[in-house]
Write an enzyme that holds these catalytic residues in place. Structure first.
Site, PDB file in Angstrom:
ATOM      1  N   ALA A   1       0.825  -1.211   0.000  1.00 29.68           N
ATOM      2  CA  ALA A   1       0.000   0.000   0.000  1.00 29.68           C
ATOM      3  C   ALA A   1       0.859   1.260   0.000  1.00 29.68           C
ATOM      4  O   ALA A   1       0.600   2.203  -0.750  1.00 29.68           O
ATOM      5  CB  ALA A   1      -0.937  -0.004   1.204  1.00 29.68           C
ATOM      6  N   LEU A   2       1.893   1.279   0.841  1.00 31.26           N
ATOM      7  CA  LEU A   2       2.692   2.496   0.995  1.00 31.26           C
ATOM      8  C   LEU A   2       3.653   2.727  -0.161  1.00 31.26           C
ATOM      9  O   LEU A   2       3.919   3.875  -0.543  1.00 31.26           O
ATOM     10  CB  LEU A   2       3.478   2.451   2.304  1.00 31.26           C
ATOM     11  CG  LEU A   2       2.642   2.411   3.586  1.00 31.26           C
ATOM     12  CD1 LEU A   2       3.555   2.490   4.811  1.00 31.26           C
ATOM     13  CD2 LEU A   2       1.636   3.540   3.623  1.00 31.26           C
TER      14      LEU A   2
ATOM     15  N   HIS B   1      -8.745 -11.342   3.806  1.00 31.63           N
ATOM     16  CA  HIS B   1      -9.466 -10.860   2.630  1.00 31.63           C
ATOM     17  C   HIS B   1     -10.961 -11.127   2.718  1.00 31.63           C
ATOM     18  O   HIS B   1     -11.789 -10.249   2.427  1.00 31.63           O
ATOM     19  CB  HIS B   1      -8.902 -11.512   1.362  1.00 31.63           C
ATOM     20  CG  HIS B   1      -7.551 -11.008   0.985  1.00 31.63           C
ATOM     21  ND1 HIS B   1      -6.874 -11.430  -0.145  1.00 31.63           N
ATOM     22  CD2 HIS B   1      -6.725 -10.101   1.584  1.00 31.63           C
ATOM     23  CE1 HIS B   1      -5.710 -10.811  -0.226  1.00 31.63           C
ATOM     24  NE2 HIS B   1      -5.594 -10.012   0.824  1.00 31.63           N
TER      25      HIS B   1
ATOM     26  N   LYS C   1      -4.719  -9.953  -4.613  1.00 32.81           N
ATOM     27  CA  LYS C   1      -4.572 -11.387  -4.840  1.00 32.81           C
ATOM     28  C   LYS C   1      -3.676 -11.993  -3.763  1.00 32.81           C
ATOM     29  O   LYS C   1      -2.865 -11.261  -3.180  1.00 32.81           O
ATOM     30  CB  LYS C   1      -3.966 -11.617  -6.217  1.00 32.81           C
ATOM     31  CG  LYS C   1      -2.568 -11.004  -6.383  1.00 32.81           C
ATOM     32  CD  LYS C   1      -2.067 -11.175  -7.786  1.00 32.81           C
ATOM     33  CE  LYS C   1      -0.630 -10.720  -7.919  1.00 32.81           C
ATOM     34  NZ  LYS C   1      -0.421  -9.317  -7.552  1.00 32.81           N
TER      35      LYS C   1
ATOM     36  N   SER D   1      -6.488   1.219   9.128  1.00 32.01           N
ATOM     37  CA  SER D   1      -5.264   0.606   9.642  1.00 32.01           C
ATOM     38  C   SER D   1      -5.445   0.225  11.101  1.00 32.01           C
ATOM     39  O   SER D   1      -6.258   0.818  11.815  1.00 32.01           O
ATOM     40  CB  SER D   1      -4.093   1.592   9.499  1.00 32.01           C
ATOM     41  OG  SER D   1      -2.928   1.087  10.121  1.00 32.01           O
TER      42      SER D   1
ATOM     43  N   LEU E   1      -4.791  -6.336   2.742  1.00 37.75           N
ATOM     44  CA  LEU E   1      -4.484  -7.011   3.997  1.00 37.75           C
ATOM     45  C   LEU E   1      -3.852  -8.372   3.722  1.00 37.75           C
ATOM     46  O   LEU E   1      -3.892  -8.871   2.590  1.00 37.75           O
ATOM     47  CB  LEU E   1      -5.769  -7.189   4.806  1.00 37.75           C
ATOM     48  CG  LEU E   1      -6.453  -5.907   5.282  1.00 37.75           C
ATOM     49  CD1 LEU E   1      -7.865  -6.213   5.779  1.00 37.75           C
ATOM     50  CD2 LEU E   1      -5.634  -5.243   6.372  1.00 37.75           C
TER      51      LEU E   1
ATOM     52  N   TYR F   1      -9.668  -1.131  12.389  1.00 40.62           N
ATOM     53  CA  TYR F   1     -10.369  -2.353  12.022  1.00 40.62           C
ATOM     54  C   TYR F   1     -11.652  -2.532  12.830  1.00 40.62           C
ATOM     55  O   TYR F   1     -12.629  -3.097  12.338  1.00 40.62           O
ATOM     56  CB  TYR F   1      -9.448  -3.556  12.220  1.00 40.62           C
ATOM     57  CG  TYR F   1      -8.203  -3.499  11.358  1.00 40.62           C
ATOM     58  CD1 TYR F   1      -8.252  -3.004  10.060  1.00 40.62           C
ATOM     59  CD2 TYR F   1      -6.973  -3.928  11.849  1.00 40.62           C
ATOM     60  CE1 TYR F   1      -7.118  -2.944   9.269  1.00 40.62           C
ATOM     61  CE2 TYR F   1      -5.823  -3.876  11.067  1.00 40.62           C
ATOM     62  CZ  TYR F   1      -5.910  -3.382   9.776  1.00 40.62           C
ATOM     63  OH  TYR F   1      -4.777  -3.322   9.003  1.00 40.62           O
TER      64      TYR F   1
END
Length: 253
Positions: free
Chosen positions: A83-84, A151, A169, A104, A146, A127
């Site tokens: 992500a980052l 998922h 994926k 997060s 995640l 979360y």
């Protein structure tokens, strides 16, 4: 010789200016464009510019991003390496989507990233309170980045919150979980998409076409190997049975 007076000087200057203007005007068919044409045109809220190069050279297009309010609002769920390093920077440069929210388990990290990308603090979730995204009209869809085992849970929760889902994926840890994800989004009338980009890659599309046409005969076997040299730092991949090298052998009848 004509006597140089103020009258004759001004007359000579005018003739020189007229000659210079005539020289600057391209003759018909010369291919030169007027300065106004080079500035481009505006139509239907988009700017277009004339090509700078001949047809044999590459000519780019003006990006024409949508106004921020018109872009698809994405909530990125999970602020790990992928992500980052890739997803957030990519969305930050996108023309049709915007980073609307962050989710997060680390509030300090989430607030820091939110400040970097201009995400308001009210759109930062954990979360535990993830389900409250249903009340946020800024969010059109979620991108689940995640660990694999999470998922299915967050796809189901996102669908229940009325949001579209883009999931990294692999889709899920089991076939049963994948089927639950599909059914949850179907019942909620939300779109579910898995981030398998290679099925759209031109090189892969070409190979698929060759295989389907049988250009080189019938395919008997495909063997693919993916190896990664990971640091022994306890990352989630290392708790799996196959952590360093995954081999997939697909037999096609």
């Amino acid at each position: 010789m004509t006597e140089l007076t103020r009258r004759t000087l001004f007359g000579t200057t005018a003739l020189l200016a007229a000659g210079a203007a005539a020289a600057a005007t391209p003759p018909p068919g010369s291919g030169r464009q007027e300065a106004g044409a080079l500035r481009g045109a505006v139509e239907d809220g988009k700017v277009s510019l004339p090509p700078l190069h001949a047809p044999g050279e590459a000519n780019g297009e003006v990006p024409n991003p949508l106004p921020p309010a018109g872009r698809l609002g994405i909530a990125v769920v999970g602020l790990g390496t992928l992500a980052l390093e890739e997803i957030l920077p990519g969305f930050g440069q996108a023309a049709h989507v915007r980073i609307a929210a962050l989710v997060s388990g680390r509030p300090d990290k989430a607030r820091t990233i939110a400040a970097q990308y201009g995400v308001p603090e009210k759109n930062v979730y954990g979360y535990a309170n993830f389900d409250s995204i249903r009340d946020n009209p800024d969010i059109d869809a979620v991108y689940i980045v995640l660990p694999n085992a999470m998922h299915a849970e967050f796809t189901l929760r996102a669908a229940a919150a009325g949001k579209h889902v883009l999931c990294e994926k692999p889709m899920a840890a089991t076939v049963a979980e994948a089927e639950q994800m599909v059914e949850a989004c179907r019942q909620a009338k939300r779109t579910l998409m898995i981030a398998y980009r290679l099925q759209h890659d031109p090189a892969h599309r070409t190979l698929i076409g060759l295989a389907r046409r049988g250009q080189y005969g019938a395919i008997r076997m495909i063997e693919a190997v993916n190896g990664q040299n990971n640091l022994p730092n306890g990352q989630w991949r290392q708790v799996l049975e196959h952590d360093a090298c995954i081999m997939l052998r697909l037999r096609v009848k």
